[in-house]
Design a protein around this motif. Structure first.
Motif, PDB file in Angstrom:
ATOM      1  N   ASP A 252       0.826  -1.221   0.000  1.00 52.66           N
ATOM      2  CA  ASP A 252       0.000   0.000   0.000  1.00 52.66           C
ATOM      3  C   ASP A 252       0.856   1.265   0.000  1.00 52.66           C
ATOM      4  OD1 ASP A 252       1.024  -0.270   2.547  1.00 52.66           O
ATOM      5  OD2 ASP A 252      -0.835   0.275   3.579  1.00 52.66           O
ATOM      6  N   PHE A 253       2.116   1.137  -0.472  1.00 55.62           N
ATOM      7  CA  PHE A 253       3.000   2.304  -0.439  1.00 55.62           C
ATOM      8  C   PHE A 253       2.628   3.305  -1.533  1.00 55.62           C
ATOM      9  CE2 PHE A 253       5.788  -1.108   1.321  1.00 55.62           C
ATOM     10  CZ  PHE A 253       5.847  -0.597   2.612  1.00 55.62           C
ATOM     11  N   PRO A 254       2.693   4.605  -1.201  1.00 60.00           N
ATOM     12  CA  PRO A 254       2.453   5.614  -2.246  1.00 60.00           C
ATOM     13  C   PRO A 254       3.640   5.642  -3.202  1.00 60.00           C
ATOM     14  CG  PRO A 254       2.855   6.656  -0.084  1.00 60.00           C
ATOM     15  CD  PRO A 254       3.006   5.187   0.103  1.00 60.00           C
ATOM     16  N   SER A 255       3.447   6.293  -4.346  1.00 63.01           N
ATOM     17  CA  SER A 255       4.556   6.407  -5.302  1.00 63.01           C
ATOM     18  C   SER A 255       5.529   7.471  -4.798  1.00 63.01           C
ATOM     19  CB  SER A 255       4.026   6.832  -6.670  1.00 63.01           C
ATOM     20  OG  SER A 255       3.481   8.136  -6.576  1.00 63.01           O
ATOM     21  N   ASN A 256       6.738   7.447  -5.357  1.00 60.48           N
ATOM     22  CA  ASN A 256       7.730   8.466  -5.036  1.00 60.48           C
ATOM     23  C   ASN A 256       7.166   9.859  -5.343  1.00 60.48           C
ATOM     24  OD1 ASN A 256      10.498   9.442  -4.527  1.00 60.48           O
ATOM     25  ND2 ASN A 256      10.516   9.836  -6.716  1.00 60.48           N
ATOM     26  N   ALA A 257       6.478   9.989  -6.482  1.00 63.95           N
ATOM     27  CA  ALA A 257       5.936  11.298  -6.883  1.00 63.95           C
ATOM     28  C   ALA A 257       4.926  11.815  -5.861  1.00 63.95           C
ATOM     29  CB  ALA A 257       5.291  11.191  -8.268  1.00 63.95           C
ATOM     30  N   GLU A 258       4.078  10.928  -5.374  1.00 62.62           N
ATOM     31  CA  GLU A 258       3.072  11.365  -4.390  1.00 62.62           C
ATOM     32  C   GLU A 258       3.748  11.819  -3.091  1.00 62.62           C
ATOM     33  OE1 GLU A 258      -0.168   8.619  -3.221  1.00 62.62           O
ATOM     34  OE2 GLU A 258      -0.352   9.835  -1.393  1.00 62.62           O
ATOM     35  N   LEU A 259       4.756  11.073  -2.653  1.00 64.78           N
ATOM     36  CA  LEU A 259       5.457  11.432  -1.417  1.00 64.78           C
ATOM     37  C   LEU A 259       6.074  12.835  -1.532  1.00 64.78           C
ATOM     38  CD1 LEU A 259       7.170   7.991  -0.752  1.00 64.78           C
ATOM     39  CD2 LEU A 259       5.448   9.036   0.730  1.00 64.78           C
ATOM     40  N   LEU A 260       6.724  13.093  -2.683  1.00 66.00           N
ATOM     41  CA  LEU A 260       7.381  14.392  -2.859  1.00 66.00           C
ATOM     42  C   LEU A 260       6.360  15.514  -2.962  1.00 66.00           C
ATOM     43  CD1 LEU A 260      10.361  13.594  -5.281  1.00 66.00           C
ATOM     44  CD2 LEU A 260      10.267  13.427  -2.801  1.00 66.00           C
ATOM     45  N   GLU A 261       5.229  15.222  -3.589  1.00 73.16           N
ATOM     46  CA  GLU A 261       4.193  16.242  -3.721  1.00 73.16           C
ATOM     47  C   GLU A 261       3.638  16.637  -2.347  1.00 73.16           C
ATOM     48  OE1 GLU A 261       1.347  15.213  -6.889  1.00 73.16           O
ATOM     49  OE2 GLU A 261      -0.124  16.299  -5.644  1.00 73.16           O
ATOM     50  N   ARG A 262       3.396  15.639  -1.518  1.00 68.93           N
ATOM     51  CA  ARG A 262       2.864  15.931  -0.168  1.00 68.93           C
ATOM     52  C   ARG A 262       3.909  16.676   0.663  1.00 68.93           C
ATOM     53  NH1 ARG A 262      -1.975  13.801   0.884  1.00 68.93           N
ATOM     54  NH2 ARG A 262      -2.694  12.111  -0.461  1.00 68.93           N
ATOM     55  N   ARG A 263       5.164  16.286   0.518  1.00 65.59           N
ATOM     56  CA  ARG A 263       6.252  16.980   1.206  1.00 65.59           C
ATOM     57  C   ARG A 263       6.272  18.462   0.805  1.00 65.59           C
ATOM     58  NH1 ARG A 263      11.914  16.326  -1.515  1.00 65.59           N
ATOM     59  NH2 ARG A 263      10.833  17.806  -2.858  1.00 65.59           N
ATOM     60  N   ASN A 264       6.139  18.722  -0.500  1.00 67.95           N
ATOM     61  CA  ASN A 264       6.170  20.103  -0.984  1.00 67.95           C
ATOM     62  C   ASN A 264       5.025  20.931  -0.407  1.00 67.95           C
ATOM     63  OD1 ASN A 264       8.424  19.433  -2.372  1.00 67.95           O
ATOM     64  ND2 ASN A 264       7.524  19.594  -4.425  1.00 67.95           N
ATOM     65  N   ARG A 265       3.878  20.270  -0.172  1.00 67.95           N
ATOM     66  CA  ARG A 265       2.754  21.014   0.438  1.00 67.95           C
ATOM     67  C   ARG A 265       3.129  21.482   1.839  1.00 67.95           C
ATOM     68  NH1 ARG A 265      -1.915  16.830  -0.940  1.00 67.95           N
ATOM     69  NH2 ARG A 265      -1.511  16.821  -3.177  1.00 67.95           N
ATOM     70  N   VAL A 266       3.904  20.682   2.555  1.00 70.18           N
ATOM     71  CA  VAL A 266       4.350  21.077   3.894  1.00 70.18           C
ATOM     72  C   VAL A 266       5.265  22.316   3.783  1.00 70.18           C
ATOM     73  CG1 VAL A 266       5.690  20.362   5.931  1.00 70.18           C
ATOM     74  CG2 VAL A 266       4.132  18.745   4.828  1.00 70.18           C
ATOM     75  N   PHE A 267       6.200  22.297   2.821  1.00 75.48           N
ATOM     76  CA  PHE A 267       7.107  23.449   2.646  1.00 75.48           C
ATOM     77  C   PHE A 267       6.299  24.712   2.357  1.00 75.48           C
ATOM     78  CE2 PHE A 267      10.557  20.480   0.659  1.00 75.48           C
ATOM     79  CZ  PHE A 267      10.674  19.836   1.865  1.00 75.48           C
ATOM     80  N   ALA A 268       5.267  24.578   1.496  1.00 75.24           N
ATOM     81  CA  ALA A 268       4.466  25.741   1.096  1.00 75.24           C
ATOM     82  C   ALA A 268       3.640  26.263   2.271  1.00 75.24           C
ATOM     83  CB  ALA A 268       3.549  25.363  -0.067  1.00 75.24           C
ATOM     84  N   ARG A 269       3.151  25.337   3.108  1.00 77.50           N
ATOM     85  CA  ARG A 269       2.269  25.724   4.211  1.00 77.50           C
ATOM     86  C   ARG A 269       3.041  26.330   5.385  1.00 77.50           C
ATOM     87  NH1 ARG A 269      -1.221  20.680   4.367  1.00 77.50           N
ATOM     88  NH2 ARG A 269      -0.320  20.195   6.390  1.00 77.50           N
ATOM     89  N   HIS A 270       4.369  26.104   5.448  1.00 75.64           N
ATOM     90  CA  HIS A 270       5.162  26.581   6.595  1.00 75.64           C
ATOM     91  C   HIS A 270       6.383  27.358   6.113  1.00 75.64           C
ATOM     92  CE1 HIS A 270       2.633  24.093   9.149  1.00 75.64           C
ATOM     93  NE2 HIS A 270       2.713  23.212   8.177  1.00 75.64           N
ATOM     94  N   PRO A 271       6.138  28.524   5.498  1.00 77.40           N
ATOM     95  CA  PRO A 271       7.262  29.279   4.897  1.00 77.40           C
ATOM     96  C   PRO A 271       8.260  29.805   5.925  1.00 77.40           C
ATOM     97  CG  PRO A 271       5.213  30.571   4.807  1.00 77.40           C
ATOM     98  CD  PRO A 271       4.835  29.196   5.289  1.00 77.40           C
ATOM     99  N   GLN A 272       7.873  29.871   7.195  1.00 81.29           N
ATOM    100  CA  GLN A 272       8.800  30.370   8.224  1.00 81.29           C
ATOM    101  C   GLN A 272       9.710  29.260   8.755  1.00 81.29           C
ATOM    102  OE1 GLN A 272       8.883  33.586   8.497  1.00 81.29           O
ATOM    103  NE2 GLN A 272       7.055  33.679   7.209  1.00 81.29           N
ATOM    104  N   THR A 273       9.454  28.029   8.348  1.00 80.70           N
ATOM    105  CA  THR A 273      10.246  26.893   8.836  1.00 80.70           C
ATOM    106  C   THR A 273      11.297  26.525   7.786  1.00 80.70           C
ATOM    107  OG1 THR A 273       8.278  26.133   9.989  1.00 80.70           O
ATOM    108  CG2 THR A 273      10.064  24.542   9.755  1.00 80.70           C
ATOM    109  N   GLN A 274      12.541  26.325   8.237  1.00 85.08           N
ATOM    110  CA  GLN A 274      13.646  25.952   7.344  1.00 85.08           C
ATOM    111  C   GLN A 274      13.727  24.430   7.217  1.00 85.08           C
ATOM    112  OE1 GLN A 274      15.864  27.825   5.577  1.00 85.08           O
ATOM    113  NE2 GLN A 274      14.658  29.625   6.173  1.00 85.08           N
ATOM    114  N   PHE A 275      13.742  23.927   5.989  1.00 84.28           N
ATOM    115  CA  PHE A 275      13.826  22.480   5.762  1.00 84.28           C
ATOM    116  C   PHE A 275      15.156  22.131   5.080  1.00 84.28           C
ATOM    117  CE2 PHE A 275       9.328  23.364   6.123  1.00 84.28           C
ATOM    118  CZ  PHE A 275       8.860  22.314   6.898  1.00 84.28           C
TER     119      PHE A 275
END
Ligand SMILES: [Zn+2]
Length: 354
Positions: A252-275
């Protein structure tokens, strides 16, 4: 010179190779010790036995020591004492190397400091900070990790944000996210549906890091080959064949593309946090994609840990990438003292010379 096989495997897998060669002795194809005859059919050669020696005669530059003091942003000096189905479940730490033995290599290689990303939380974190950071100021820095043991508690989002504040007070210099988030953590911690990387329950945790101005070192996904069948076309066949549990193909693992897309949403939602996006932005195979993300997210930097194989196979593209993003690429190795199970990241002189 380290051989290709030592480099890829280490002792455990070599034992596997020996078993394979034992099996081939009983076959009628001959063994690796019997060179192919000039006439007749080509003899099959098990992949695990192939150890070509380079015939190139070319000047090598052997660099034994960094010209300038370096900081390794990505090491694993300690680990959780307890884990189940890929989820670490204990604050208590197991230490892989003493400060004294690490400092010997560090001084030889001109490594000013090591960042231990897997410092855990609560008492385990305090213990690691005391044994390393406080005992040898400026040489070791420890990061905290989320406490997934508490994930099922109804007020987990706030508990986890508070835990970050507490960890910071206890000396944590950042937060580390293992690929547990996205690939192992489930609704009932070790069972049930997978929890997504952009799950809103982690929002207060990301914000706490931004508020405290401590970076989040995040590992999402894995090499792309880990999401493909372990077959003769897979560029990491030997690794996956030796560690079938490293494969995220199917189930039931997501694809690599889906994982990166969800990760990018976190970066966009928290612009004050350094990743700090580990392993070359978790997509060393596609530096164009990493470049696009670096251009898009000013709160993103990357490290180069355990992706020398990807960077080295595209030297010109990698060089351009390094020149363009030189102030956003951190030096990291994934160094693991006595980590023989992960041959690319065993902490020793050779790792740093490469
Ligand atoms: Zn790592």
């Amino acid at each position: 010179m380290i051989s290709r096989r030592e480099w890829l495997y280490g002792a455990g897998a070599l034992a596997g190779a020996a078993r394979l060669s034992g099996a081939s002795e009983t076959s009628d194809h001959g063994t690796h010790s019997e060179p192919r005859k000039a006439s007749g059919k080509p003899a099959p050669l098990p992949l695990a036995e192939y150890e070509p020696k380079s015939m190139l005669q070319v000047k090598e530059t052997h660099i034994e020591r960094a010209q300038f003091p370096a900081i390794d942003i990505h090491t694993h000096i300690s680990f959780s004492k307890k884990a189940q189905n890929g989820v670490q479940l204990s604050a208590e730490r197991e230490y892989l190397g003493t400060p004294e033995e690490l400092l010997e290599v560090m001084d030889r290689k001109n490594l000013r400091a090591m960042v231990n990303l897997t410092g855990g939380y609560d008492e385990g974190l305090k213990d690691a900070v005391t044994k390393y950071d406080k005992a040898h100021p400026g040489r070791f820095f420890t990061f905290t990790e989320p406490c997934y043991e508490r994930f099922e508690q109804p007020n987990y989002p706030q508990l986890q944000a508070d835990a970050i504040e507490r960890a910071h007070r206890n000396g944590a210099r950042g937060l580390k996210i293992l690929k547990t988030l996205g690939l192992y953590l489930r609704e009932n911690i070790t069972s049930g549906p997978l929890v997504k990387i952009d799950d809103k329950r982690f929002d207060p945790m990301w914000d706490a890091c931004g508020r405290l101005n401590i970076p989040v070192a995040i590992h999402v996904s894995d090499p792309v080959a880990f999401f493909l069948p372990t077959d003769r076309f897979n560029e990491r066949f030997e690794e996956l064949n030796n560690h079938p549990d490293w494969s995220f193909y199917d189930h039931d693992f997501p694809s690599n593309a889906e994982l990166l897309e969800r990760r990018n949403r976190v970066f966009a939602r928290h612009p004050q946090t350094q990743f700090i996006v580990l392993h070359v932005g978790n997509f060393a195979e596609n530096l164009e994609n990493v470049s696009e993300n670096l251009d898009h997210f000013p709160n993103m930097t990357v490290d180069i840990a355990a992706r020398i194989g990807e960077l080295g196979r595209q030297p010109r593209t990698a060089r351009k990438f390094f020149e363009k993003y030189q102030d956003r690429i951190l030096f990291g190795t994934d160094a693991t003292p006595h980590g023989d199970e992960f041959p690319q990241q065993v902490f020793n002189d050779k790792l740093y010379e490469i």
